[in-house]
Design a protein around this motif. Structure first.
Motif, short mmCIF file in Angstrom:
data_model
loop_
_atom_site.label_atom_id
_atom_site.label_comp_id
_atom_site.label_asym_id
_atom_site.label_seq_id
_atom_site.Cartn_x
_atom_site.Cartn_y
_atom_site.Cartn_z
N SER A 123 0.83 -1.21 0.00
CA SER A 123 0.00 0.00 0.00
C SER A 123 0.86 1.26 0.00
O SER A 123 0.51 2.27 -0.63
N GLU A 124 2.02 1.20 0.68
CA GLU A 124 2.90 2.37 0.74
C GLU A 124 3.41 2.75 -0.64
O GLU A 124 3.53 3.93 -0.97
N GLN A 125 3.71 1.74 -1.48
CA GLN A 125 4.20 2.04 -2.82
C GLN A 125 3.08 2.57 -3.72
O GLN A 125 3.30 3.49 -4.52
N LEU A 126 1.89 2.01 -3.58
CA LEU A 126 0.76 2.52 -4.34
C LEU A 126 0.47 3.97 -3.96
O LEU A 126 0.13 4.80 -4.82
N HIS A 127 0.62 4.28 -2.69
CA HIS A 127 0.42 5.65 -2.20
C HIS A 127 1.42 6.60 -2.87
O HIS A 127 1.04 7.69 -3.35
N GLU A 128 2.69 6.20 -2.92
CA GLU A 128 3.71 7.02 -3.57
C GLU A 128 3.44 7.18 -5.06
O GLU A 128 3.63 8.26 -5.63
N LEU A 129 3.01 6.11 -5.68
CA LEU A 129 2.71 6.16 -7.11
C LEU A 129 1.55 7.10 -7.39
O LEU A 129 1.58 7.90 -8.35
N ALA A 130 0.52 7.06 -6.54
CA ALA A 130 -0.63 7.95 -6.70
C ALA A 130 -0.22 9.42 -6.60
O ALA A 130 -0.62 10.24 -7.44
N ILE A 131 0.57 9.74 -5.61
CA ILE A 131 1.00 11.13 -5.44
C ILE A 131 1.95 11.54 -6.55
O ILE A 131 1.90 12.67 -7.05
N GLY A 132 2.81 10.61 -6.97
CA GLY A 132 3.70 10.91 -8.09
C GLY A 132 2.95 11.23 -9.36
O GLY A 132 3.29 12.17 -10.09
N LEU A 133 1.90 10.46 -9.64
CA LEU A 133 1.08 10.74 -10.82
C LEU A 133 0.37 12.08 -10.69
O LEU A 133 0.24 12.83 -11.67
N GLU A 134 -0.07 12.39 -9.48
CA GLU A 134 -0.71 13.69 -9.26
C GLU A 134 0.27 14.83 -9.53
O GLU A 134 -0.06 15.80 -10.23
N HIS A 135 1.47 14.72 -9.02
CA HIS A 135 2.47 15.78 -9.18
C HIS A 135 3.02 15.87 -10.60
O HIS A 135 3.61 16.89 -10.97
N SER A 136 2.83 14.81 -11.40
CA SER A 136 3.33 14.84 -12.78
C SER A 136 2.54 15.78 -13.67
O SER A 136 3.01 16.21 -14.72
N ARG A 137 1.31 16.07 -13.25
CA ARG A 137 0.40 16.97 -13.99
C ARG A 137 0.06 16.42 -15.39
O ARG A 137 -0.26 17.18 -16.30
N ARG A 138 0.16 15.11 -15.55
CA ARG A 138 -0.17 14.47 -16.83
C ARG A 138 -1.41 13.59 -16.67
O ARG A 138 -1.73 13.11 -15.58
N ASN A 139 -2.11 13.36 -17.79
CA ASN A 139 -3.26 12.47 -17.78
C ASN A 139 -2.80 11.02 -17.61
O ASN A 139 -1.74 10.64 -18.14
N PHE A 140 -3.59 10.22 -16.91
CA PHE A 140 -3.21 8.82 -16.73
C PHE A 140 -4.43 7.93 -16.62
O PHE A 140 -5.49 8.33 -16.15
N LEU A 141 -4.25 6.69 -17.08
CA LEU A 141 -5.22 5.61 -16.92
C LEU A 141 -4.51 4.51 -16.15
O LEU A 141 -3.51 3.96 -16.62
N TRP A 142 -5.01 4.17 -14.97
CA TRP A 142 -4.29 3.29 -14.05
C TRP A 142 -5.16 2.11 -13.66
O TRP A 142 -6.27 2.28 -13.18
N VAL A 143 -4.64 0.90 -13.89
CA VAL A 143 -5.33 -0.32 -13.49
C VAL A 143 -4.82 -0.73 -12.11
O VAL A 143 -3.62 -1.01 -11.95
N VAL A 144 -5.69 -0.77 -11.12
CA VAL A 144 -5.32 -1.13 -9.74
C VAL A 144 -6.18 -2.30 -9.29
O VAL A 144 -7.37 -2.14 -9.06
N ARG A 145 -5.59 -3.45 -9.17
CA ARG A 145 -6.35 -4.64 -8.77
C ARG A 145 -6.28 -4.82 -7.26
O ARG A 145 -5.62 -5.71 -6.74
#
Length: 360
Positions: free
Chosen positions: A209-231
């Motif tokens: 969960s900690e890595q998914l949390h970092e990935l989520a914030i990283g995508l937010e800070h990237s300011r780019r559009n994204f489509l993310w599959v999270v199982r």
């Protein structure tokens, strides 16, 4: 909470394949085919076919390069030192491949009896099969295709990318493998060409969960559009407070099955994550910290590295424009390979002719 090591999860995924063996035997008895084409992961299929005097061809769904490297590491395993910092994958074409030992799967460093049995059976079946079919094309992996043919001395047919065979069947592409929510297609339709990053790590990769949390914030800070599959069933374990609301319109999270062929075919997709860096069209997200396949040893990939990599790679006219151009050229080559007169089309014809010549 984790669900065991990656190797343990892989073994759990592979176990159900054994349940198919009796069904295959029944089909062979009933229909008496001349040839069986089996996914390579059904490592028992060649021996079953041999019992009935039937030819067997293995299908490898990935490329030649990963398999050649993996096979070489498998061959090196008996002499591999668990105390070494890195290993060199030798006797392969192209630049020297150096891999940190912690990044190797557990069962390649020590001995895992269950995994060893599967891999011994998988690679041990190769001498008994008539040929091996790869989902790749010769122009993409020219040297490694030749290397496989040279070392293994097997009939090899490079017939991909097979996803292009029925790309005109839109509904089939969308629903291939499942009937999940496809509302994301309308969302993609509203995005500019090449403006969306697609993130999907498949069935075997598991992140804390900690890595998914970092990935989520990283995508937010990237300011780019994204489509993310999270199982993951419990999204609250990793999702930052208010993140989904902040990402509305810029990010789309798919929580179940995703039709990857349809997604990757969409013009809005400009980049996607890959486990293999091939043909100079990719960048490594993070060079710092300690990386390992063992969850207790590796460090989290920080949000700053994720944000920077996504932002820079998707920057219009930026430093990676040459990679985008090369990727487009690869796409053109893939289409050419599948068309009449192309290398993949030719390999399919060669396989059919070889089989007809053998079985009459």
């Amino acid at each position: 909470m984790g669900v065991g090591s990656k190797e343990e999860r892989t073994m759990l995924i592979n176990q159900p394949t054994l349940l198919i063996q009796p069904a295959l035997e029944e089909l062979l008895i009933k229909y008496k085919p001349d040839v069986v084409v089996s996914d390579a992961m059904f490592y028992w299929a060649p021996s079953v076919a041999a019992q009935f005097g039937i030819l067997c061809i293995l299908f490898v769904s990935g490329g030649t390069f990963p398999l050649v490297v993996f096979k070489r590491i498998y061959d090196m395993q008996p002499s591999m030192s668990v105390d070494a910092d890195q290993i060199t994958v030798s006797d392969l074409p192209g630049p020297k491949i150096v891999m940190p030992v912690p990044e190797l799967p557990n069962y390649r460093i020590g001995h895992n009896e269950a995994c060893d049995k599967v891999l011994d059976s998988l690679f041990g079946s190769w001498p008994d099969v008539y040929g091996i079919v790869f989902n790749t094309f010769r122009a993409l992996e020219k040297e490694h295709c030749k290397e496989f043919e040279r070392v293994q001395r097997k009939r090899a047919y490079f017939i991909g990318p097979v996803s292009l065979c029925n790309s005109s069947n839109v509904d089939g592409v969308i629903h291939r493998g499942g009937k999940g929510d496809v509302g994301f297609l309308k969302w993609l339709d509203g995005k500019e060409d090449g403006s969306v990053v697609f993130i999907s790590f498949g069935s075997e990769c598991y992140f804390k969960s900690e890595q998914l949390h970092e990935l989520a914030i990283g995508l937010e800070h990237s300011r780019r559009n994204f489509l993310w599959v999270v199982r993951r069933d419990n999204m609250e374990e990793w999702m930052p407070d208010g993140w989904e609301d902040r990402m509305a319109g810029r990010g789309f999270v798919l929580k179940r099955w995703a039709p990857q062929v349809a997604i990757l075919s969409h013009p809005a997709i400009g980049a996607f994550n890959s486990l293999w860096m091939e043909f100079s069209c990719a960048v490594k997200v993070w060079d710092g910290g300690k990386r390992s396949t063992r969850e207790e040893e590796h460090e989290l990939v920080p949000r700053s590295a994720i944000a920077h990599a996504v932002f820079k790679f998707m920057e219009p006219g930026g430093e990676y424009v040459a990679m985008h151009s090369k990727a487009k050229n690869v796409a053109v080559s893939a289409l050419a390979a599948m068309q009449e007169g192309g290398s993949s089309h030719g390999d399919i014809k060669n396989m059919v002719n070889d089989l007809f010549g053998l079985i009459g």
